[in-house]
Enzyme design. Structure first.
Site, short mmCIF file in Angstrom:
data_model
loop_
_atom_site.label_atom_id
_atom_site.label_comp_id
_atom_site.label_asym_id
_atom_site.label_seq_id
_atom_site.Cartn_x
_atom_site.Cartn_y
_atom_site.Cartn_z
N LYS A 1 -25.36 -28.99 37.98
CA LYS A 1 -25.83 -30.19 37.27
C LYS A 1 -25.05 -31.43 37.72
O LYS A 1 -25.37 -32.54 37.31
CB LYS A 1 -25.73 -29.99 35.76
CG LYS A 1 -26.68 -28.90 35.23
CD LYS A 1 -26.73 -28.91 33.73
CE LYS A 1 -27.15 -27.59 33.12
NZ LYS A 1 -28.59 -27.38 33.08
N ASP B 1 -19.08 -27.25 25.09
CA ASP B 1 -20.06 -27.02 26.15
C ASP B 1 -20.30 -28.37 26.83
O ASP B 1 -20.94 -29.26 26.27
CB ASP B 1 -21.34 -26.47 25.51
CG ASP B 1 -22.50 -26.39 26.48
OD1 ASP B 1 -22.38 -26.88 27.62
OD2 ASP B 1 -23.55 -25.85 26.09
N HIS C 1 -27.59 -25.33 22.89
CA HIS C 1 -28.33 -24.60 23.92
C HIS C 1 -28.03 -23.11 23.70
O HIS C 1 -26.94 -22.76 23.23
CB HIS C 1 -27.80 -25.06 25.29
CG HIS C 1 -28.50 -24.50 26.48
ND1 HIS C 1 -28.31 -23.22 26.92
CD2 HIS C 1 -29.38 -25.07 27.34
CE1 HIS C 1 -29.04 -23.01 28.01
NE2 HIS C 1 -29.70 -24.12 28.28
N GLN D 1 -23.98 -30.82 29.85
CA GLN D 1 -24.77 -32.05 29.98
C GLN D 1 -23.92 -33.31 30.06
O GLN D 1 -24.38 -34.32 30.60
CB GLN D 1 -25.74 -32.18 28.79
CG GLN D 1 -26.85 -31.14 28.78
CD GLN D 1 -27.80 -31.27 29.97
OE1 GLN D 1 -27.95 -32.32 30.57
NE2 GLN D 1 -28.45 -30.17 30.32
N CYS E 1 -34.37 -23.96 25.92
CA CYS E 1 -33.32 -23.00 25.56
C CYS E 1 -32.61 -23.42 24.28
O CYS E 1 -31.38 -23.33 24.16
CB CYS E 1 -32.29 -22.84 26.67
SG CYS E 1 -32.99 -22.22 28.19
N1 PLP Z 1 -25.38 -25.86 27.82
C1 PLP Z 1 -26.23 -26.88 27.92
C2 PLP Z 1 -26.13 -28.01 26.94
C3 PLP Z 1 -27.20 -26.88 28.93
O1 PLP Z 1 -28.05 -27.89 29.02
C4 PLP Z 1 -27.24 -25.79 29.84
C5 PLP Z 1 -28.26 -25.74 30.90
O2 PLP Z 1 -29.26 -26.41 30.85
C6 PLP Z 1 -26.32 -24.76 29.68
C7 PLP Z 1 -25.39 -24.82 28.68
C8 PLP Z 1 -26.30 -23.57 30.59
O3 PLP Z 1 -25.93 -23.94 31.88
P1 PLP Z 1 -26.00 -22.86 33.07
O4 PLP Z 1 -27.43 -22.34 33.04
O5 PLP Z 1 -25.70 -23.66 34.28
O6 PLP Z 1 -25.02 -21.80 32.76
#
Ligand code: PLP
Length: 424
Positions: free
Chosen positions: A241, A215, A138, A218, A381
């Site tokens: 989430k 990260d 992402h 998810q 993204c």
């Molecule tokens: N990493 C992953 C795999 C994601 O799916 C997301 C958000 O969809 C993020 C990071 C970023 O999360 P946030 O927008 O809550 O900072």
């Protein structure tokens, strides 16, 4: 609130007792209709819905406990501080029982990774050093490392994918060397659903002396996470989430690493002593929490975790495995529909990206919305991943504990109708 047994060994009984109807009743958003249809929410990978317990907890904080934390000596300040710190302890347990000092409240996954790209990046990356990421990241776990590599004249490398959307592990050892200082990867892909074998990668990375950043945006909502077992040096995820509020998340870091890192943001509360020519830092985790945080968010993060734990993360994972298998089977019956990512439910989560020939994902989403079905469409993204897949965009249906087979059926029925509508 809905009550469920915690993990027991009577797996079959639990499977039968995973009562989505009663779970759904805890989420007031489902009481409405969208475009004349019941709401079928299949966009939890973007953000989850909130149970009444979380909504009530936010209301309660502002109605009865509101005050700034760690500063005041009055009753409300002490109550707010104690609830905030209690939530930190809860998150530490949720991550498999780490020390509470290893949990930093942030504004979300993005903020946690940006913090590292500066604090860690400035400390350990020099010109010519290497940062290893993967092709499925992402932008939140990609852009901060691109920028760090640019700032430091370092080299950004990536682990490529197999044809079925897993990491090509045969390439990992060849990509690691003594110059590799940071390995940053997602625990679960937001596009492909792939659950990555972090332990093997962490082991290989640690052998080269690299720091492992995971990260967890998810994965944390959908499965039990034990950061010690993963041997992650850092792990970030977002409350919104996992049924909690937006604007709050956490960054876990191994204590010795957190202690050695410089702070990212400076200001109030993160200091021990301030002079005009010198400043000393507060202890971890406060060193990384400058300014007034999202207090209500952090406190009600605990309520969200309580809700999930009453149901049991293992039970949620099992429910989603079954639902994912059902959805994949039904979706593949639609002629021409292509799923991106692995089909084996044991190595994937419940976010299912798909394309339908000759219909743009945005049109898929708009058509589904007219039937009350919320999905996500676009590049998610993850533009470099889209390029690797040879797609400009995909449609993505993502499932959570409040979804069941009737939601899959509604999706499949609407997609079938959509194909007729577009004469495809
Ligand atoms: N990493 C992953 C795999 C994601 O799916 C997301 C958000 O969809 C993020 C990071 C970023 O999360 P946030 O927008 O809550 O900072």
């Amino acid at each position: 609130m809905h009550t469920k047994p915690k993990n027991t060994d009577a797996a079959l009984m639990e499977k039968q007792s995973f009562d989505v109807t009663s779970i759904k009743a805890d989420f007031p958003i489902f009481a409405q209709e969208i475009n004349g249809h019941r709401l079928v929410y299949l966009d939890s990978a973007a953000s989850s819905q909130k149970p009444q317990a979380v909504i009530d907890a936010i209301d309660r904080f502002y109605s009865t406990d509101n005050a700034n934390i760690h500063r005041g000596l009055h009753a409300l300040a002490e109550r707010a501080t104690s609830a905030y710190e209690h939530s930190r302890t809860k998150v530490a347990k949720f991550l498999g029982g780490v020390n509470r000092e290893e949990v930093i409240f942030t504004s979300g996954t993005t903020a946690g990774i940006n913090l590292l790209s500066y604090s860690l990046g400035e400390q350990i990356i020099k010109a010519g050093d290497e940062i290893l990421i993967t092709e499925m990241e992402h932008h939140a776990n990609l852009v901060p490392w691109v920028m760090l590599a640019k700032r430091k004249n370092a080299v950004l490398k990536r682990i490529p994918l197999t044809r079925d959307g897993r990491l090509d592990l045969t390439k990992v050892n060849g990509l690691l060397n003594s110059r590799t200082k940071i390995v940053a990867l997602t625990h679960m892909s937001n596009v492909l659903g792939t659950i990555n074998p972090r332990t093997e990668i962490a082991e290989a990375a640690h052998k080269k002396g690299a720091v492992v950043v995971v990260d967890g945006a998810q994965a944390a909502p959908h499965m039990p996470v034990n950061v010690k077992e993963l041997d992650a040096d850092f792990y970030a995820f977002s409350a919104h989430k996992v049924l909690g509020p937006t604007g709050v998340g956490i960054l876990y870091g191994k204590r010795e690493l957190l202690e050695s890192l410089p702070p990212f943001m400076t200001g109030g509360e993160m200091i021990r002593e301030v002079n005009f020519d010198n400043v000393t830092w507060n202890e971890v985790p406060h060193k990384f929490e400058a300014g007034t945080p999202h207090i209500a968010g952090a406190i009600t993060f605990e309520t969200a975790i309580d809700y999930l734990e009453q149901i049991g993360m293992e039970n949620i994972r099992q429910h989603e495995i079954e639902l994912t298998e059902y959805a994949i089977e039904k979706l593949l019956q639609i002629e021409g529909l292509e799923i991106q990512g692995p089909l084996d439910s044991s190595i994937r989560g419940s976010a299912i990206s798909f394309t339908v020939p000759d219909i743009h994902p945005h049109d898929i989403s708009t058509f589904l919305d007219s039937k009350g079905i919320a999905i996500r469409a676009g590049h998610h993204c993850a533009q470099p991943l889209m390029r690797a897949l040879g797609k400009v965009a995909t449609a993505r249906a993502s499932f959570y504990l409040y979804n069941d087979e009737s939601d899959v059926d509604a999706l499949v029925e609407a997609l079938t109708e959509m194909k007729k509508y577009f004469r495809i």
